[in-house]
Design an enzyme around this catalytic site. Structure first.
Site, PDB file in Angstrom:
ATOM      1  N   GLY A  46      18.808  13.546  39.076  1.00 41.32           N
ATOM      2  CA  GLY A  46      18.409  14.138  40.351  1.00 41.32           C
ATOM      3  C   GLY A  46      19.273  13.589  41.465  1.00 41.32           C
ATOM      4  O   GLY A  46      19.882  12.521  41.310  1.00 41.32           O
ATOM      5  N   GLN A  51      21.781  11.229  49.916  1.00 40.79           N
ATOM      6  CA  GLN A  51      22.537  10.264  49.107  1.00 40.79           C
ATOM      7  C   GLN A  51      24.050  10.477  49.198  1.00 40.79           C
ATOM      8  O   GLN A  51      24.819   9.582  48.871  1.00 40.79           O
ATOM      9  CB  GLN A  51      22.075  10.318  47.642  1.00 40.79           C
ATOM     10  CG  GLN A  51      20.643   9.795  47.462  1.00 40.79           C
ATOM     11  CD  GLN A  51      20.196   9.848  46.012  1.00 40.79           C
ATOM     12  OE1 GLN A  51      19.772  10.882  45.533  1.00 40.79           O
ATOM     13  NE2 GLN A  51      20.315   8.735  45.318  1.00 40.79           N
ATOM     14  N   CYS A  94      17.827   4.477  40.531  1.00 43.86           N
ATOM     15  CA  CYS A  94      18.283   5.294  41.653  1.00 43.86           C
ATOM     16  C   CYS A  94      19.775   5.078  41.826  1.00 43.86           C
ATOM     17  O   CYS A  94      20.239   3.940  41.821  1.00 43.86           O
ATOM     18  CB  CYS A  94      17.543   4.898  42.928  1.00 43.86           C
ATOM     19  SG  CYS A  94      18.025   5.896  44.352  1.00 43.86           S
ATOM     20  N   LEU A  95      20.505   6.177  41.970  1.00 48.08           N
ATOM     21  CA  LEU A  95      21.964   6.070  42.136  1.00 48.08           C
ATOM     22  C   LEU A  95      22.321   5.318  43.419  1.00 48.08           C
ATOM     23  O   LEU A  95      23.426   4.790  43.524  1.00 48.08           O
ATOM     24  CB  LEU A  95      22.591   7.471  42.141  1.00 48.08           C
ATOM     25  CG  LEU A  95      22.436   8.229  40.801  1.00 48.08           C
ATOM     26  CD1 LEU A  95      22.862   9.682  40.957  1.00 48.08           C
ATOM     27  CD2 LEU A  95      23.225   7.555  39.688  1.00 48.08           C
ATOM     28  N   HIS A 136      10.362  11.416  43.394  1.00 47.11           N
ATOM     29  CA  HIS A 136      11.420  10.447  43.748  1.00 47.11           C
ATOM     30  C   HIS A 136      12.394  11.089  44.754  1.00 47.11           C
ATOM     31  O   HIS A 136      12.773  10.459  45.750  1.00 47.11           O
ATOM     32  CB  HIS A 136      12.137  10.023  42.457  1.00 47.11           C
ATOM     33  CG  HIS A 136      13.340   9.142  42.636  1.00 47.11           C
ATOM     34  ND1 HIS A 136      13.401   7.856  42.131  1.00 47.11           N
ATOM     35  CD2 HIS A 136      14.545   9.361  43.227  1.00 47.11           C
ATOM     36  CE1 HIS A 136      14.592   7.325  42.429  1.00 47.11           C
ATOM     37  NE2 HIS A 136      15.308   8.218  43.078  1.00 47.11           N
ATOM     38  N   GLU A 137      12.766  12.344  44.511  1.00 48.26           N
ATOM     39  CA  GLU A 137      13.733  13.023  45.395  1.00 48.26           C
ATOM     40  C   GLU A 137      13.104  13.387  46.746  1.00 48.26           C
ATOM     41  O   GLU A 137      13.756  13.260  47.786  1.00 48.26           O
ATOM     42  CB  GLU A 137      14.298  14.289  44.728  1.00 48.26           C
ATOM     43  CG  GLU A 137      14.992  14.080  43.396  1.00 48.26           C
ATOM     44  CD  GLU A 137      16.018  12.962  43.386  1.00 48.26           C
ATOM     45  OE1 GLU A 137      16.547  12.610  44.456  1.00 48.26           O
ATOM     46  OE2 GLU A 137      16.292  12.421  42.303  1.00 48.26           O
ATOM     47  N   HIS A 140      13.208  10.523  48.973  1.00 51.48           N
ATOM     48  CA  HIS A 140      14.521  10.354  49.632  1.00 51.48           C
ATOM     49  C   HIS A 140      14.590  11.162  50.930  1.00 51.48           C
ATOM     50  O   HIS A 140      15.157  10.706  51.927  1.00 51.48           O
ATOM     51  CB  HIS A 140      15.655  10.829  48.717  1.00 51.48           C
ATOM     52  CG  HIS A 140      16.156   9.792  47.750  1.00 51.48           C
ATOM     53  ND1 HIS A 140      16.656   8.569  48.143  1.00 51.48           N
ATOM     54  CD2 HIS A 140      16.270   9.809  46.398  1.00 51.48           C
ATOM     55  CE1 HIS A 140      17.049   7.880  47.073  1.00 51.48           C
ATOM     56  NE2 HIS A 140      16.815   8.606  45.990  1.00 51.48           N
TER      57      HIS A 140
HETATM   58  O1  GNR Z   1      19.210   9.426  37.632  1.00 48.60           O
HETATM   59  C1  GNR Z   1      18.064   9.138  38.011  1.00 48.60           C
HETATM   60  N1  GNR Z   1      17.119   8.814  37.087  1.00 48.60           N
HETATM   61  C2  GNR Z   1      15.765   8.696  37.369  1.00 48.60           C
HETATM   62  C3  GNR Z   1      14.949   8.116  36.412  1.00 48.60           C
HETATM   63  C4  GNR Z   1      13.595   7.990  36.643  1.00 48.60           C
HETATM   64  C5  GNR Z   1      13.056   8.449  37.824  1.00 48.60           C
HETATM   65  C6  GNR Z   1      13.867   9.006  38.801  1.00 48.60           C
HETATM   66  C7  GNR Z   1      15.210   9.133  38.573  1.00 48.60           C
HETATM   67  S1  GNR Z   1      16.219   9.877  39.793  1.00 48.60           S
HETATM   68  C8  GNR Z   1      17.741   9.095  39.460  1.00 48.60           C
HETATM   69  C9  GNR Z   1      18.848   9.668  40.318  1.00 48.60           C
HETATM   70  C10 GNR Z   1      18.551   9.410  41.785  1.00 48.60           C
HETATM   71  O2  GNR Z   1      18.744   8.359  42.325  1.00 48.60           O
HETATM   72  N2  GNR Z   1      18.024  10.396  42.452  1.00 48.60           N
HETATM   73  O3  GNR Z   1      17.686  10.216  43.738  1.00 48.60           O
HETATM   74 NI    NI Z   2      17.243   8.092  43.949  1.00 43.25          NI
END
Ligand code: GNR
Ligand code: NI
Length: 174
Positions: A46, A51, A94-95, A136-137, A140
């Site tokens: 995601g 980001q 999270c990246l 999660h997104e 952000h």
């Molecule tokens: O690549 C991602 N893996 C992930 C694993 C578990 C829960 C959420 C994520 S999102 C993350 C990529 C990212 O930072 N998206 O904002």
């Molecule tokens: Ni993230």
């Protein structure tokens, strides 16, 4: 499609609130394609526009596994309509917080309304990893990171490790 640089903590941009998209035009479609390319290259499942430094309420998600057919989902201006009471825990990464992982509990299922790549109104019922990724997104878009859901102790440990890792990378570069 262009791969963009992914911002990492403590970049203050990651704490800002993203603005709704007014119209899905060429520029927004171009942004979505750049986000997809950046996410695939990372690789991640995601990515939120913030980001890559764009404060717009745009998300891309693709949960397909390597070797499987790609399944990108573009989500613009998401609204959470429902969150289940039952929670599920996934190990999240999270990246924008490279190489750090922790278990986070979130509602196991949710329903969102959003605009798709073509600007069409959609509803999506998600559960499990997809529901976790969507939440999660959307976090952000509101300046929230997964570490904000952890105890202060766990959060501080991750922040400390992330800082140490950044220092080590700087030493190699210099
Ligand atoms: O690549 C991602 N893996 C992930 C694993 C578990 C829960 C959420 C994520 S999102 C993350 C990529 C990212 O930072 N998206 O904002
Ligand atoms: Ni993230």
């Amino acid at each position: 499609m262009t791969k963009k640089k992914i911002l990492t903590i403590p970049d203050p941009m990651l704490r800002k609130i993203s603005e709704p998209v007014e119209e899905i035009n060429k520029k927004i479609k171009n942004l979505m394609e750049d986000m997809l390319e950046t996410m695939y290259q990372a690789p991640g499942i995601g990515l939120a526009a913030v980001q890559i430094g764009i404060l717009k309420r745009v998300i891309v998600i693709d949960l397909s596994k390597t070797g499987e057919k790609k399944n990108p989902v573009f989500i613009v201006n998401p609204q959470i309509k429902f969150k289940s009471k039952d929670l599920v825990s996934y190990e999240e990464g999270c990246l924008s917080i490279p190489n750090q992982f922790a278990e986070v509990k979130r509602p196991n299922s949710c329903v969102i309304n959003f605009l798709d790549y073509y600007g069409k109104k959609k509803e999506l019922k998600a559960e499990g990893l997809l529901a976790t990724c969507i939440q999660h997104e959307i976090d952000h878009l509101n300046g929230i990171l997964f570490i904000d859901h952890l105890s202060k102790l766990k959060k501080d440990l991750i922040l400390k490790k992330a800082k140490k890792q950044k220092k080590e990378i700087d030493r190699v570069v210099v």
